[in-house]
Write an enzyme that holds these catalytic residues in place. Sequence first.
Site, PDB file in Angstrom:
ATOM      1  N   ASP A 130      36.168  40.013  36.199  1.00  0.00           N
ATOM      2  CA  ASP A 130      36.750  39.731  34.891  1.00  0.00           C
ATOM      3  C   ASP A 130      35.726  39.672  33.778  1.00  0.00           C
ATOM      4  O   ASP A 130      36.041  39.966  32.622  1.00  0.00           O
ATOM      5  CB  ASP A 130      37.531  38.414  34.928  1.00  0.00           C
ATOM      6  CG  ASP A 130      38.909  38.548  35.532  1.00  0.00           C
ATOM      7  OD1 ASP A 130      39.327  39.693  35.827  1.00  0.00           O
ATOM      8  OD2 ASP A 130      39.588  37.519  35.712  1.00  0.00           O
TER       9      ASP A 130
ATOM     10  N   TYR B  87      57.802  36.916  44.262  1.00  0.00           N
ATOM     11  CA  TYR B  87      57.492  37.413  45.598  1.00  0.00           C
ATOM     12  C   TYR B  87      57.079  36.248  46.477  1.00  0.00           C
ATOM     13  O   TYR B  87      56.719  35.167  46.003  1.00  0.00           O
ATOM     14  CB  TYR B  87      56.393  38.490  45.564  1.00  0.00           C
ATOM     15  CG  TYR B  87      55.120  38.132  44.837  1.00  0.00           C
ATOM     16  CD1 TYR B  87      54.082  37.461  45.482  1.00  0.00           C
ATOM     17  CD2 TYR B  87      54.932  38.504  43.502  1.00  0.00           C
ATOM     18  CE1 TYR B  87      52.902  37.159  44.825  1.00  0.00           C
ATOM     19  CE2 TYR B  87      53.746  38.210  42.834  1.00  0.00           C
ATOM     20  CZ  TYR B  87      52.731  37.537  43.498  1.00  0.00           C
ATOM     21  OH  TYR B  87      51.555  37.240  42.842  1.00  0.00           O
TER      22      TYR B  87
ATOM     23  N   GLU C 200      27.873  27.932  41.212  1.00  0.00           N
ATOM     24  CA  GLU C 200      29.217  27.658  40.703  1.00  0.00           C
ATOM     25  C   GLU C 200      29.212  26.318  39.969  1.00  0.00           C
ATOM     26  O   GLU C 200      28.677  25.330  40.453  1.00  0.00           O
ATOM     27  CB  GLU C 200      30.222  27.626  41.862  1.00  0.00           C
ATOM     28  CG  GLU C 200      31.580  27.037  41.548  1.00  0.00           C
ATOM     29  CD  GLU C 200      32.300  27.751  40.421  1.00  0.00           C
ATOM     30  OE1 GLU C 200      32.921  27.039  39.605  1.00  0.00           O
ATOM     31  OE2 GLU C 200      32.237  29.000  40.337  1.00  0.00           O
ATOM     32  N   GLN C 201      29.832  26.296  38.779  1.00  0.00           N
ATOM     33  CA  GLN C 201      29.807  25.071  37.978  1.00  0.00           C
ATOM     34  C   GLN C 201      30.763  23.993  38.502  1.00  0.00           C
ATOM     35  O   GLN C 201      30.530  22.799  38.288  1.00  0.00           O
ATOM     36  CB  GLN C 201      30.142  25.380  36.524  1.00  0.00           C
ATOM     37  CG  GLN C 201      31.540  25.890  36.289  1.00  0.00           C
ATOM     38  CD  GLN C 201      31.777  26.188  34.808  1.00  0.00           C
ATOM     39  OE1 GLN C 201      30.926  25.905  33.957  1.00  0.00           O
ATOM     40  NE2 GLN C 201      32.923  26.766  34.502  1.00  0.00           N
TER      41      GLN C 201
ATOM     42  N   ARG D 298      46.623  32.649  45.798  1.00  0.00           N
ATOM     43  CA  ARG D 298      45.234  32.907  45.396  1.00  0.00           C
ATOM     44  C   ARG D 298      44.262  31.993  46.142  1.00  0.00           C
ATOM     45  O   ARG D 298      43.174  32.412  46.547  1.00  0.00           O
ATOM     46  CB  ARG D 298      45.092  32.718  43.889  1.00  0.00           C
ATOM     47  CG  ARG D 298      43.694  32.948  43.351  1.00  0.00           C
ATOM     48  CD  ARG D 298      43.668  32.756  41.848  1.00  0.00           C
ATOM     49  NE  ARG D 298      44.377  33.834  41.177  1.00  0.00           N
ATOM     50  CZ  ARG D 298      43.806  34.963  40.751  1.00  0.00           C
ATOM     51  NH1 ARG D 298      42.504  35.160  40.933  1.00  0.00           N
ATOM     52  NH2 ARG D 298      44.512  35.890  40.151  1.00  0.00           N
TER      53      ARG D 298
END
Length: 394
Positions: free
Chosen positions: A292, A209, A30-31, A104
């Site tokens: 993605d 929500y 991971e960067q 998230r």
Amino acid sequence: MRAVVVGAGIGGLAATLSLRRAGHEVTLVEQAARFTEIGAGIQLAPNATRLLRRLDLLDAVAAQAARPSHVSFRTWSDGAEICRYALGREAEDAFGAPYLLLHRADLHQALAAAVPPSSVRLNTVVVGIDQDDDSACVTTASGERLTADLVVAADGIRSAARQWLFGADEAVFSKTAAYRALLPADEVAHLDLPDLGIWLGPGRHFVHYWVRRGELLNVVAVVTAEAEGEGGTAAESWTARAEPGEQLREFDGWDSRVIDVLERAGQVFRYGIHTRVPLARWNIGRVTLLGDSAHAMVPFQAQGAAQAIMDAAVLGDVLTGATPSDVPDALDRYVRRRLATATTMQANSARAGDDFHLPDGPEAQARNARMAAYAAEHVFLPQATGWAVDVLDE
């Protein structure tokens, strides 16, 4: 067998956990220098939460989530309910897993906590991926080469790996932009909002929500933005702030409850919504895309994260018991099982956005009548037919 996963977002973390569950050694690259809280609300339908249960993470995720009893579609001008569909206990009983609403960052933290720190390489920028018949290799900015039997590129919508594999290919502006904010629940308690509300209007829609066990209201206000960069609203960024009052001008004339929420929103962020053109394949040899990087979609059916989690589950499934020589064929099976479904979801999500934004008049009236008629005959949302599908039964 050894694997390198590039990108520690939701898809990359889920892929790491699925591959470890399949018995393989995984290095997650991971960067970013550290895991940080970013983004806002996320919806997880039963097709995703069922897979979190397989990873023994559902309880941890659900403990941080809200469980909506229903979803309510409303008209923009007066808040009249067009239709509603059941979620909550009814959906859990029907589909065998809950529908959850959460921040998230809470989902990301639950996934990251399940990955051993020794398997994670933070602050590591990948500058190239290459392969031969026997192995694949990730090259970092420091010149280090990480050799493995398999490389999974989960490096997001701006995927460099996608270009390395398939040539020049940029993210596509969807001609929509979104404002997002989080509000303390007590600031909007007087509005008697539905658990999950979707308000439809000309060229716009408004979604809200609860997240964090109902302590916060997540707000996403989507507008049509014909030109990328128009007024700065289309920049792709989780952290670009809206100008004061900008969201109110965009939703001028909407129902007073929408305006009340937008007035009370403190820090409002804005971002352009981008997608990727569907690919005919995601893999070459020992390298594959996931999430993605393979199939970024507009969020109008709340399935982006779910599809990435499903990718990860199927990837782990096809590689269970695999040896290094099996990898290319296993990746072919992974793509065959996932590509059509993810591509269809991309298209369905785009169509939903068009439907949400119809102008007032005959088109919107026909849409509302169609939605009400469907809801009168069905307990669950039209897309709920996909929630019953267990990708690991294929």
